[in-house]
Design an enzyme around this catalytic site. Structure first.
Site, PDB file in Angstrom:
ATOM      1  N   GLN A 219      15.960 -11.140 -13.102  1.00  0.00           N
ATOM      2  CA  GLN A 219      15.066  -9.986 -12.934  1.00  0.00           C
ATOM      3  C   GLN A 219      14.016  -9.935 -14.047  1.00  0.00           C
ATOM      4  O   GLN A 219      14.355  -9.998 -15.231  1.00  0.00           O
ATOM      5  CB  GLN A 219      15.840  -8.669 -12.937  1.00  0.00           C
TER       6      GLN A 219
ATOM      7  N   ASP B 266      25.547   4.983  -7.053  1.00  0.00           N
ATOM      8  CA  ASP B 266      26.800   5.740  -6.954  1.00  0.00           C
ATOM      9  C   ASP B 266      27.873   5.123  -6.056  1.00  0.00           C
ATOM     10  O   ASP B 266      28.767   5.852  -5.591  1.00  0.00           O
ATOM     11  CB  ASP B 266      26.539   7.177  -6.470  1.00  0.00           C
TER      12      ASP B 266
ATOM     13  N   LYS C  22      13.034  -4.351  -6.724  1.00  0.00           N
ATOM     14  CA  LYS C  22      13.989  -3.240  -6.830  1.00  0.00           C
ATOM     15  C   LYS C  22      13.220  -2.012  -7.273  1.00  0.00           C
ATOM     16  O   LYS C  22      12.504  -2.047  -8.277  1.00  0.00           O
ATOM     17  CB  LYS C  22      15.071  -3.593  -7.856  1.00  0.00           C
TER      18      LYS C  22
ATOM     19  N   CYS D 267      12.997   0.864 -13.268  1.00  0.00           N
ATOM     20  CA  CYS D 267      13.528   1.358 -14.545  1.00  0.00           C
ATOM     21  C   CYS D 267      12.808   2.653 -14.935  1.00  0.00           C
ATOM     22  O   CYS D 267      11.580   2.705 -14.979  1.00  0.00           O
ATOM     23  CB  CYS D 267      13.361   0.302 -15.635  1.00  0.00           C
TER      24      CYS D 267
ATOM     25  N   PRO E  76      21.466  -5.176 -11.494  1.00  0.00           N
ATOM     26  CA  PRO E  76      21.130  -5.536 -12.880  1.00  0.00           C
ATOM     27  C   PRO E  76      21.334  -4.361 -13.821  1.00  0.00           C
ATOM     28  O   PRO E  76      20.962  -3.233 -13.502  1.00  0.00           O
ATOM     29  CB  PRO E  76      19.635  -5.897 -12.795  1.00  0.00           C
TER      30      PRO E  76
ATOM     31  N   ARG F 133      27.179   0.640 -11.950  1.00  0.00           N
ATOM     32  CA  ARG F 133      28.200   1.244 -12.802  1.00  0.00           C
ATOM     33  C   ARG F 133      29.588   1.186 -12.197  1.00  0.00           C
ATOM     34  O   ARG F 133      30.586   1.188 -12.922  1.00  0.00           O
ATOM     35  CB  ARG F 133      27.789   2.684 -13.129  1.00  0.00           C
TER      36      ARG F 133
HETATM   37  C1  LIG Z   1      23.096   0.789 -18.652  1.00  0.00           C
HETATM   38  C2  LIG Z   1      22.226   0.528 -17.459  1.00  0.00           C
HETATM   39  C3  LIG Z   1      21.261  -0.458 -17.523  1.00  0.00           C
HETATM   40  C4  LIG Z   1      20.433  -0.701 -16.425  1.00  0.00           C
HETATM   41  N1  LIG Z   1      19.531  -1.717 -16.490  1.00  0.00           N
HETATM   42  C5  LIG Z   1      18.787  -2.026 -15.400  1.00  0.00           C
HETATM   43  C6  LIG Z   1      17.946  -3.178 -15.405  1.00  0.00           C
HETATM   44  O1  LIG Z   1      17.868  -3.931 -16.374  1.00  0.00           O
HETATM   45  N2  LIG Z   1      17.219  -3.416 -14.274  1.00  0.00           N
HETATM   46  C7  LIG Z   1      17.277  -2.589 -13.161  1.00  0.00           C
HETATM   47  O2  LIG Z   1      16.608  -2.849 -12.172  1.00  0.00           O
HETATM   48  N3  LIG Z   1      18.104  -1.541 -13.140  1.00  0.00           N
HETATM   49  C8  LIG Z   1      18.864  -1.252 -14.210  1.00  0.00           C
HETATM   50  N4  LIG Z   1      19.745  -0.222 -14.153  1.00  0.00           N
HETATM   51  C9  LIG Z   1      19.889   0.536 -12.900  1.00  0.00           C
HETATM   52  C10 LIG Z   1      21.009  -0.037 -12.029  1.00  0.00           C
HETATM   53  O3  LIG Z   1      20.695  -1.338 -11.584  1.00  0.00           O
HETATM   54  C11 LIG Z   1      21.240   0.845 -10.791  1.00  0.00           C
HETATM   55  O4  LIG Z   1      20.041   0.914 -10.070  1.00  0.00           O
HETATM   56  C12 LIG Z   1      21.683   2.260 -11.159  1.00  0.00           C
HETATM   57  O5  LIG Z   1      22.634   2.266 -12.200  1.00  0.00           O
HETATM   58  C13 LIG Z   1      22.267   2.990  -9.947  1.00  0.00           C
HETATM   59  O6  LIG Z   1      23.302   2.253  -9.387  1.00  0.00           O
HETATM   60  P1  LIG Z   1      24.866   2.511  -9.741  1.00  0.00           P
HETATM   61  O7  LIG Z   1      25.144   3.949  -9.475  1.00  0.00           O
HETATM   62  O8  LIG Z   1      25.606   1.564  -8.837  1.00  0.00           O
HETATM   63  O9  LIG Z   1      25.034   2.185 -11.194  1.00  0.00           O
HETATM   64  C14 LIG Z   1      20.560   0.056 -15.240  1.00  0.00           C
HETATM   65  C15 LIG Z   1      21.539   1.050 -15.193  1.00  0.00           C
HETATM   66  C16 LIG Z   1      22.366   1.294 -16.265  1.00  0.00           C
HETATM   67  C17 LIG Z   1      23.424   2.370 -16.165  1.00  0.00           C
END
Ligand SMILES: Cc1cc2nc3c(=O)[nH]c(=O)nc-3n(C[C@H](O)[C@H](O)[C@H](O)COP(=O)(O)O)c2cc1C
Length: 333
Positions: A74, A205, A142, A103, A21, A228
């Site tokens: 979520q 990551d 989460k 978060c 998310p 991301r």
């Molecule tokens: C712009 C942005 C918004 C995010 N919003 C949420 C969210 O609404 N809920 C949540 O559980 N995590 C949120 N996250 C965290 C991501 O779900 C994830 O845990 C985090 O980016 C690490 O994973 P990644 O490296 O694959 O991005 C957000 C991350 C980013 C960058």
């Protein structure tokens, strides 16, 4: 290498992947784009404030379409009865209810929501129980490794979530105090994998096949949640599913294919939000789609300030033409 497909409570998924998310990013449009690349992965909405949802049960942010299933909604919040009420509102749209306990953003944790719940494990447990009592859908959680590196509590916290009734976990391998800095510590996740029976999605990551495999090996997790890494490259889901199912690595998308995906994403945002808002909303995505191209900086600058749809399309076509000219010169030499 083919990890066993994930089963969350009685729901057998045909995939090990989740679109993590992301607020302001994983709206119904991006989720549908990922779905067009991967018919089986688990999609998750942006975080939805339980309080806002209870006050406005028909908010636009709740829009989804049936192709999105399997889809988790979520929720964020810290009041068990409000979280349960909000879960009831979305029960019929959702295959799963996910609870945000990760978060790190100041205004979220100040209110006791998001990763602040890792400091109030009993409250987090009450939230899971309240939602389980009110809705008949699997409930997932989460969270992160803990609040700080010195106070990591993800193992005890995860065990408590399982005891409270959580049916799966997504673990972002950073602490709250790390925010998004440092590298996600995938090996840490294995400590929780060893302690619970419910499936765990490793998160943080994951951006390509190589590091996805490394993450699976180090974390021993059942699945991978990608955030991301999907930005500007939703094709990663197709590549990963194909790799898990066949062992073959599909070549990266060409720039032309990437731009075609960008255009589809842009057009769907415009259809969803109207032309003016759709164009403005989409500005955050250009840098991801055109990352690494020659002259990308100049195009990025133009695209993120352009309001006119036809001019945007012309710029995108120019990017493709330039690339093809350069490829032509290289192949002639
Ligand atoms: C712009 C942005 C918004 C995010 N919003 C949420 C969210 O609404 N809920 C949540 O559980 N995590 C949120 N996250 C965290 C991501 O779900 C994830 O845990 C985090 O980016 C690490 O994973 P990644 O490296 O694959 O991005 C957000 C991350 C980013 C960058």
């Amino acid at each position: 290498m083919q990890p066993n497909k994930i089963k969350i409570k009685n729901y057998q998924l045909n995939s090990n992947l989740m679109l993590a998310p992301m607020a302001g990013i994983t709206d119904t449009v991006l989720r549908s784009i990922v779905r067009s690349m991967d018919k089986d992965c688990l999609l998750v909405t942006e975080m939805l404030s339980s309080e806002a949802l209870v006050n406005n049960p028909n908010a636009k942010i709740l829009e989804s379409n049936e192709n999105e299933s399997p889809l988790a909604f979520q929720l964020s919040g810290h009041k068990p009865h409000i979280m349960a009420k909000a879960a009831k509102i979305i029960e019929n749209k959702a295959d799963f209810i996910d609870i945000n306990m990760g978060c790190p953003v100041k205004k979220v944790v100040c209110g006791g929501d998001g990763s602040a719940l890792m400091k109030t494990p009993q409250l987090a447990s009450d939230i899971v129980k309240a939602i389980k009592d009110h809705v008949n859908k699997p409930v997932t959680v989460k969270f992160r490794l803990g609040w700080t590196l010195d106070t990591k509590n993800f193992v005890e916290f995860g065990k408590l979530m399982e005891e409270s009734g959580a049916d799966a976990i997504t673990l972002h391998a950073r602490t709250r105090s790390q925010m998004y800095a440092d590298k996600a510590d995938w090996a840490e996740i294995s400590k929780l994998v060893n302690e619970v029976k419910i499936p765990i999605y490793a998160n943080g990551d994951i951006t390509n096949i190589k590091n996805a495999i490394e993450c699976l090996n180090l974390s021993k997790a059942n699945g991978l949640a990608i955030g991301r890494g999907a930005l500007g490259n939703p094709f990663l889901f197709k590549q990963l599913e194909h790799y898990f199912n066949t062992g073959e690595i599909l070549p990266e998308q060409s720039l032309k294919e990437k731009i075609e995906t960008l255009k589809e994403h842009l057009n769907c945002e415009i259809a969803h939000r109207g032309e003016e808002n759709g164009i403005k909303f989409f500005r955050k995505f250009y840098p991801y789609y055109i990352k690494g191209i020659r002259g990308g900086g100049a195009y990025r600058g133009k695209l993120v300030t352009e309001d006119n749809y036809n001019n945007i399309i012309n710029l995108l076509d120019e990017i493709i033409e330039n690339e093809q000219k350069i490829l032509h010169i290289h192949s002639a030499n």
